[in-house]
Design a protein around this motif. Sequence first.
Motif, PDB file in Angstrom:
ATOM      1  N   TYR A   1       0.828  -1.207   0.000  1.00  0.00           N
ATOM      2  CA  TYR A   1       0.000   0.000   0.000  1.00  0.00           C
ATOM      3  C   TYR A   1       0.865   1.262   0.000  1.00  0.00           C
ATOM      4  CZ  TYR A   1      -3.733  -3.238   1.408  1.00  0.00           C
ATOM      5  OH  TYR A   1      -4.629  -4.270   1.466  1.00  0.00           O
TER       6      TYR A   1
ATOM      7  N   SER B   1      -3.343   3.070   1.459  1.00  0.00           N
ATOM      8  CA  SER B   1      -4.254   1.986   1.821  1.00  0.00           C
ATOM      9  C   SER B   1      -5.702   2.445   1.712  1.00  0.00           C
ATOM     10  CB  SER B   1      -3.989   1.526   3.257  1.00  0.00           C
ATOM     11  OG  SER B   1      -5.069   0.755   3.738  1.00  0.00           O
ATOM     12  N   PRO B   2      -6.553   1.681   1.017  1.00  0.00           N
ATOM     13  CA  PRO B   2      -7.963   2.049   0.952  1.00  0.00           C
ATOM     14  C   PRO B   2      -8.653   1.969   2.306  1.00  0.00           C
ATOM     15  CG  PRO B   2      -7.600  -0.105  -0.046  1.00  0.00           C
ATOM     16  CD  PRO B   2      -6.255   0.478   0.222  1.00  0.00           C
TER      17      PRO B   2
ATOM     18  N   LYS C   1      -8.467   5.211   4.202  1.00  0.00           N
ATOM     19  CA  LYS C   1      -9.401   6.220   3.691  1.00  0.00           C
ATOM     20  C   LYS C   1     -10.686   6.242   4.511  1.00  0.00           C
ATOM     21  CE  LYS C   1     -11.425   7.961  -0.599  1.00  0.00           C
ATOM     22  NZ  LYS C   1     -11.526   7.793  -2.071  1.00  0.00           N
TER      23      LYS C   1
ATOM     24  N   GLU D   1      -6.537   8.014   0.945  1.00  0.00           N
ATOM     25  CA  GLU D   1      -5.649   6.866   1.084  1.00  0.00           C
ATOM     26  C   GLU D   1      -4.255   7.332   1.494  1.00  0.00           C
ATOM     27  OE1 GLU D   1      -5.717   4.476  -2.431  1.00  0.00           O
ATOM     28  OE2 GLU D   1      -7.885   4.139  -2.334  1.00  0.00           O
TER      29      GLU D   1
END
Length: 331
Positions: A292, A296-297, A300, A306
């Motif tokens: 990531y 990283s989603p 979020k 992110e």
Amino acid sequence: MAVYASHSAIQILLGAREEGLLTTIFGPPESLRLYSRFPGLVNKALEYSGVDCLSILKDEGHVLIPSGSIVEYVGYDAIVKSGIPYFGLKELIKWESEWDLKLKLLNEAGIPIPKTFKDPSQVDTIVIVKLPGAKGGKDFFISKTPREIEVNLEKLKENGKIKSFKDVCIQEYVVGTTMYAHYFYSPIFDRLEITGFDIRYETNVDGMKRLPPTLTKNIQPSFIVCGNIPVYPREKLLETFIEYGERFVKTTKRLIPPGIIGPFCLECVINEDLEPIVFEFSGRIVAGTNIYMNGSPYLKLYWGTEMSVGRRIAKEIRIAKDTERLTEILT
């Protein structure tokens, strides 16, 4: 921020730059070369020469960012002796390095773990035998007979890999899919954040999958990590993962005050009942978060954007500094 030249250094350095923090990378000369290839990634480089190097970093006002390489190559004693400020729970290094302490922490947290065996003679099922420290799976082996385990352990002892049989963990081999859950606990916000998941790509066990079983029966599988693959668990598993993380945080606060600070990882096998079984933990950033690096989603969900775990570390340090709360994140 002082970062060791290995493991997850690139994303930590990049995250610090994104948050406007200065960095020094340190390590052996042959490792430092890589980071000089990326323009503007590093503010300063320093060859690592033991405690004296950490003392220099301390005098220059650095905060040490732990990683697997810090655990394996620098060690708890050098960090304590130098007195360098440490982002995270410094005492957790000892717990992570000793199997009895590591399993005690997971047990105290009420997190499901595989069965363990104190002696090879007790083994009555397939087991995986693991060495201490952050070795990325090196010299781990699978067996199902006490005699075979004893022979392999004697070889490790003769080669200086272990001092005694008590150094290793003989753990039931749980059949399932591996999944490594990444977390971040923020003392500043008193919040646990889930930051992602990965699968470790291991040689040669993953390569053996491409061979017919008739050709692999005489090959001893090895578990040396050579890379990481992203994985997104089913949403019904997320609540379980979050509950495990909350138990871990709560237990570290009770057993090792002030408790976990920053990133950590619970390393799991998901069985056929969709129950995560945690076979060990890492009390700092893991290399699996490198997947990531661009963000990283999962983060979020907390921040509206992110970000990498490296940047999340830098953000926690920057916010703590701006609000005069650095003592809450350093040990």
